[in-house]
Enzyme design. Sequence first.
Site, PDB file in Angstrom:
ATOM      1  N   LYS A  94     -60.599 -80.768  42.021  1.00  0.00           N
ATOM      2  CA  LYS A  94     -60.314 -81.413  43.368  1.00  0.00           C
ATOM      3  C   LYS A  94     -58.920 -82.008  43.529  1.00  0.00           C
ATOM      4  O   LYS A  94     -58.117 -81.520  44.425  1.00  0.00           O
ATOM      5  CB  LYS A  94     -61.341 -82.732  43.468  1.00  0.00           C
ATOM      6  N   GLU A 153     -47.690 -84.481  38.716  1.00  0.00           N
ATOM      7  CA  GLU A 153     -46.844 -83.904  37.787  1.00  0.00           C
ATOM      8  C   GLU A 153     -47.539 -83.254  36.782  1.00  0.00           C
ATOM      9  O   GLU A 153     -47.187 -82.033  36.023  1.00  0.00           O
ATOM     10  CB  GLU A 153     -45.985 -84.961  37.231  1.00  0.00           C
ATOM     11  N   SER A 189     -65.335 -94.220  19.462  1.00  0.00           N
ATOM     12  CA  SER A 189     -65.012 -95.269  20.671  1.00  0.00           C
ATOM     13  C   SER A 189     -66.213 -95.664  21.597  1.00  0.00           C
ATOM     14  O   SER A 189     -66.428 -96.692  21.917  1.00  0.00           O
ATOM     15  CB  SER A 189     -63.966 -94.612  21.601  1.00  0.00           C
ATOM     16  N   LYS A 210     -67.514 -99.544  21.851  1.00  0.00           N
ATOM     17  CA  LYS A 210     -67.928-100.187  23.071  1.00  0.00           C
ATOM     18  C   LYS A 210     -69.335-100.506  23.289  1.00  0.00           C
ATOM     19  O   LYS A 210     -69.649-101.675  23.958  1.00  0.00           O
ATOM     20  CB  LYS A 210     -67.433 -99.256  24.369  1.00  0.00           C
ATOM     21  N   LYS A 220     -51.762-106.064  34.178  1.00  0.00           N
ATOM     22  CA  LYS A 220     -52.131-106.597  33.074  1.00  0.00           C
ATOM     23  C   LYS A 220     -51.322-107.484  32.295  1.00  0.00           C
ATOM     24  O   LYS A 220     -49.863-107.468  32.816  1.00  0.00           O
ATOM     25  CB  LYS A 220     -52.778-105.619  31.998  1.00  0.00           C
ATOM     26  N   GLU A 268     -64.052 -91.666  35.016  1.00  0.00           N
ATOM     27  CA  GLU A 268     -63.160 -92.462  35.214  1.00  0.00           C
ATOM     28  C   GLU A 268     -61.903 -91.890  35.525  1.00  0.00           C
ATOM     29  O   GLU A 268     -61.119 -90.935  34.817  1.00  0.00           O
ATOM     30  CB  GLU A 268     -62.940 -93.419  33.940  1.00  0.00           C
ATOM     31  N   ALA A 308     -46.990 -96.646  28.646  1.00  0.00           N
ATOM     32  CA  ALA A 308     -48.332 -96.800  28.340  1.00  0.00           C
ATOM     33  C   ALA A 308     -48.343 -95.845  26.988  1.00  0.00           C
ATOM     34  O   ALA A 308     -49.213 -96.341  26.015  1.00  0.00           O
ATOM     35  CB  ALA A 308     -49.263 -96.361  29.230  1.00  0.00           C
ATOM     36  N   GLU A 366     -46.547 -97.921  24.439  1.00  0.00           N
ATOM     37  CA  GLU A 366     -47.083 -99.294  24.067  1.00  0.00           C
ATOM     38  C   GLU A 366     -48.308 -98.840  23.132  1.00  0.00           C
ATOM     39  O   GLU A 366     -48.780 -99.702  22.407  1.00  0.00           O
ATOM     40  CB  GLU A 366     -47.455 -99.813  25.258  1.00  0.00           C
ATOM     41  N   HIS A 367     -49.159 -97.918  23.413  1.00  0.00           N
ATOM     42  CA  HIS A 367     -50.460 -97.610  22.548  1.00  0.00           C
ATOM     43  C   HIS A 367     -50.122 -97.154  21.391  1.00  0.00           C
ATOM     44  O   HIS A 367     -50.759 -97.914  20.355  1.00  0.00           O
ATOM     45  CB  HIS A 367     -51.043 -96.422  23.563  1.00  0.00           C
TER      46      HIS A 367
END
Length: 255
Positions: free
Chosen positions: A63, A81, A92, A96, A155, A182, A194, A197-198
């Site tokens: 899509k 991009e 993970s 969760k 955040k 998601e 990001a 930072e991760h």
Amino acid sequence: MNQPAQATSRLMQSYSSENNDAFIQRLTRLLDDADLSAMQKNMEQARRLMTYYRCAILEVETKFKVLNEQFSLQHERNPIESIKSRVKSPESIQEKMVRCHLPATLTAIEENLADIAGVRVICSFIDDIYMLADCLLQQDDVRLLQRKDYIRQPKENGYRSLHLIIEIPIFLQNEKRMMKVEVQLRTIAMEFWANLEHKLRYKKDLPEPILCQTADELSECARLSALLDLKMQNIRNTIESNMERDEEPDTLTVL
């Protein structure tokens, strides 16, 4: 068999490779059932479910690629991009489910976790994020379940991105199945921040003063990257406005 179903069938066949089997074995070891027959049954069900998530990812990627091509034809530039995707790792998923106090079953995974399948779209400008999100959600086979705008409301650590939880159909051999995906949309600057930072966030063996200092510095970096995005957006708007004025036809004064 129609083309989407054929594509799904080929993907399910490829899922029996060594890497995918290792993924499924890791996942089934985390489930409640302990006896061998139940584990074998779980492996087959887990393999099928993870394949469905991968098919949903393909649908969403397609899509966005179509939107990118269409925009390129109309405006002679690509708003996207790059596109990245992933299926959540078994570890993970388990973390969760424990955090959400869910039973370790495939049914609980499918019914309660909306981010097993993830697609990340990296855009050139902030406006492109909202334009692409609107175009995606206008499609009649896409249902929005949740929207979180961390661009307008970042955040505390400075993280910025637009998150969408959507539900889309995948077309199998004998059925249509609705799957959750998601979708994250962010600019190049947001992605750069990001990613770094991760990586830095997992340096947990540092002294507390250093952790606090780096958190403050990362927050400042997020502020600067946001400022960069806004400046680049303003430059683009100025250029496009000037081009539109140049393209306006000359008007003749009738005496």
